[in-house]
Design a protein around this motif. Structure first.
Motif, mmCIF file in Angstrom:
data_model
loop_
_atom_site.group_PDB
_atom_site.id
_atom_site.type_symbol
_atom_site.label_atom_id
_atom_site.label_comp_id
_atom_site.label_asym_id
_atom_site.label_seq_id
_atom_site.Cartn_x
_atom_site.Cartn_y
_atom_site.Cartn_z
ATOM 1 N N ALA A 16 0.859 -1.172 0.000
ATOM 2 C CA ALA A 16 0.000 0.000 0.000
ATOM 3 C C ALA A 16 0.901 1.231 0.000
ATOM 4 C CB ALA A 16 -0.905 0.023 1.232
ATOM 5 N N GLU A 17 0.585 2.174 -0.860
ATOM 6 C CA GLU A 17 1.344 3.420 -0.852
ATOM 7 C C GLU A 17 0.869 4.268 0.324
ATOM 8 O OE1 GLU A 17 1.787 5.598 -4.579
ATOM 9 O OE2 GLU A 17 1.564 7.464 -3.447
ATOM 10 N N LEU A 127 6.136 2.920 1.062
ATOM 11 C CA LEU A 127 5.147 1.844 0.985
ATOM 12 C C LEU A 127 5.066 1.066 2.289
ATOM 13 C CD1 LEU A 127 6.073 0.197 -2.456
ATOM 14 C CD2 LEU A 127 4.321 1.941 -2.040
ATOM 15 N N LEU A 128 3.892 0.506 2.523
ATOM 16 C CA LEU A 128 3.697 -0.516 3.552
ATOM 17 C C LEU A 128 3.590 -1.844 2.821
ATOM 18 C CD1 LEU A 128 2.999 -1.259 6.569
ATOM 19 C CD2 LEU A 128 0.605 -1.095 5.869
ATOM 20 N N ARG A 165 -2.955 4.288 -1.822
ATOM 21 C CA ARG A 165 -3.547 3.251 -2.642
ATOM 22 C C ARG A 165 -3.060 1.903 -2.147
ATOM 23 N NH1 ARG A 165 -1.855 6.845 -6.612
ATOM 24 N NH2 ARG A 165 -0.067 5.559 -7.147
ATOM 25 N N MET A 166 -3.865 0.877 -2.327
ATOM 26 C CA MET A 166 -3.434 -0.471 -2.014
ATOM 27 C C MET A 166 -3.455 -1.274 -3.306
ATOM 28 S SD MET A 166 -4.748 -1.720 1.655
ATOM 29 C CE MET A 166 -3.997 -1.049 3.121
ATOM 30 N N ASN A 167 -2.631 -2.314 -3.335
ATOM 31 C CA ASN A 167 -2.599 -3.146 -4.525
ATOM 32 C C ASN A 167 -2.294 -4.582 -4.168
ATOM 33 O OD1 ASN A 167 0.136 -3.333 -4.015
ATOM 34 N ND2 ASN A 167 0.712 -1.847 -5.589
ATOM 35 N N ARG A 168 -2.291 -5.424 -5.199
ATOM 36 C CA ARG A 168 -1.985 -6.850 -5.029
ATOM 37 C C ARG A 168 -2.770 -7.465 -3.872
ATOM 38 N NH1 ARG A 168 2.281 -8.570 -8.077
ATOM 39 N NH2 ARG A 168 3.617 -6.972 -8.966
ATOM 40 N N GLY A 169 -4.069 -7.256 -3.865
ATOM 41 C CA GLY A 169 -4.895 -7.876 -2.846
ATOM 42 C C GLY A 169 -5.073 -7.057 -1.599
ATOM 43 N N GLY A 170 -4.679 -5.793 -1.599
ATOM 44 C CA GLY A 170 -4.847 -4.937 -0.430
ATOM 45 C C GLY A 170 -6.287 -4.499 -0.295
ATOM 46 N N GLU A 171 -6.571 -3.734 0.751
ATOM 47 C CA GLU A 171 -7.944 -3.346 1.034
ATOM 48 C C GLU A 171 -8.468 -2.239 0.127
ATOM 49 O OE1 GLU A 171 -5.648 -3.981 3.152
ATOM 50 O OE2 GLU A 171 -6.468 -5.517 4.467
ATOM 51 N N ARG A 172 -7.550 -1.496 -0.538
ATOM 52 C CA ARG A 172 -7.994 -0.436 -1.422
ATOM 53 C C ARG A 172 -7.474 -0.702 -2.819
ATOM 54 N NH1 ARG A 172 -7.255 5.119 2.125
ATOM 55 N NH2 ARG A 172 -8.225 4.324 4.016
ATOM 56 N N GLY A 173 -8.277 -0.367 -3.807
ATOM 57 C CA GLY A 173 -7.909 -0.636 -5.178
ATOM 58 C C GLY A 173 -6.944 0.384 -5.721
ATOM 59 N N GLY A 174 -6.567 0.166 -6.975
ATOM 60 C CA GLY A 174 -5.672 1.117 -7.626
ATOM 61 C C GLY A 174 -4.369 0.454 -8.013
ATOM 62 N N GLU A 175 -3.851 0.835 -9.153
ATOM 63 C CA GLU A 175 -2.616 0.264 -9.625
ATOM 64 C C GLU A 175 -1.438 0.882 -8.891
ATOM 65 O OE1 GLU A 175 -4.126 -0.464 -14.206
ATOM 66 O OE2 GLU A 175 -2.471 0.901 -13.765
ATOM 67 N N ARG A 176 -0.406 0.102 -8.744
ATOM 68 C CA ARG A 176 0.791 0.615 -8.115
ATOM 69 C C ARG A 176 1.452 1.613 -9.035
ATOM 70 N NH1 ARG A 176 6.019 -0.355 -8.509
ATOM 71 N NH2 ARG A 176 5.726 -2.144 -9.888
#
Length: 211
Positions: A16-17, A127-128, A165-176
Motif C-alpha cells: 500500500a502506498e 510503501l507498507l 492506494r493499495m494493490n496486489r490484494g490490499g484493502e484499497r484498489g488502484g494500480e501501483r
C-alpha cells in the motif's frame, strides 16, 4: 509489516502506498546566493550538506543525479542523520536537498527557507508491505487499515501529498505507481524488517529518511 521506499519493494508481495513527497532545497534566510528557485547551474555552484550515515555509503540521490544529469554536487559537510541537515544549513551559505514535508517543519523553527529546484527531481514514495500469506489475516488487515489511515491524515495535514492506494490484494484498489527513485538508501533485511542488503551487493545499512 515493513515500511520501505518503493524502490526496494518485494515485487511478489502486497503493498500500500502510504505517502509521497517531493524533494526541495533548503537554505538560510540570509543566503543571497539564490532566490526562491535554484537552477542546475546554481545548484552545482553552491556548497552542499548531505546525509551520509557512514563512510562509503552510497546515497541513491547522488546516483540519480549522476545518471540523469551527469553531475556531482560539491559536498562540504556530511551528517549521519537527515534531522541534522537543517541545523548544518542555518547561518551558512550552504544548501541541502530534503523532503518537502521535512523542509516545512524545520523552516518554522529555524531561520531557513524553502528553495524550489527549477529542474526535475524524483519523488519520494513510501510503501507498507506485508507477506502474501498474511493477506487473509483479519487482525493484520485491521492493523493495515489503521496504518494507512494514519498516513492519510498526515498527508492531508501537510502538502504535497497524494491519496494512498493499495494493490496486489490490499484493502484499497488502484494500480501501483511506476517504480521511482527515493531519497535515502534503505533496503529490506532477510527478516522482513527495515534492514538492508542491496541486490546490487552494496554494503549494509539501517539508515533511511530519519535517524
Amino acid at each position: 509489516f515493513v515500511i520501505i521506499p518503493d524502490r526496494y519493494q518485494f515485487a511478489a508481495s502486497p503493498s500500500a502506498e502510504l505517502f509521497r513527497d517531493r524533494l526541495v532545497c533548503i537554505a538560510a534566510r540570509e543566503n543571497k546566493a539564490i532566490g526562491d528557485t535554484v537552477t542546475m547551474d546554481e545548484f552545482m555552484s553552491l556548497d552542499h550538506v548531505t546525509y551520509q550515515p557512514d563512510p562509503g555509503h552510497v546515497i541513491a540521490f547522488d546516483e540519480w543525479l549522476r545518471e540523469h544529469y551527469h553531475v556531482q554536487p560539491a559536498v562540504r559537510l556530511s551528517m549521519p542523520s537527515y534531522s541534522l541537515l537543517p541545523l548544518a544549513i542555518s547561518g551558512t551559505g550552504r544548501i541541502a536537498t530534503v523532503p518537502a514535508r521535512m523542509a516545512v517543519i524545520y523552516c518554522r523553527s529555524l531561520p531557513l527557507r524553502v528553495v524550489t529546484p527549477a529542474f526535475e527531481l524524483p519523488p519520494m514514495i513510501e510503501l507498507l508491505q506485508w507477506h502474501k500469506s498474511r493477506l487473509e489475516d483479519s487482525g493484520l488487515s485491521w492493523l493495515r487499515q489503521i496504518i494507512v489511515a494514519a498516513a492519510g491524515e498526515l498527508a492531508t495535514e501537510m502538502a504535497p501529498a497524494t491519496p494512498v492506494r493499495m494493490n496486489r490484494g490490499g484493502e484499497r484498489g488502484g494500480e501501483r505507481s511506476p517504480r521511482r527513485f527515493v531519497l535515502g538508501d534503505v533496503d529490506r533485511g532477510d527478516g522482513g524488517g527495515v534492514g538492508s542488503v542491496h541486490s546490487s551487493g552494496r554494503r549494509r545499512t539501517r539508515h533511511g529518511l530519519g535517524d
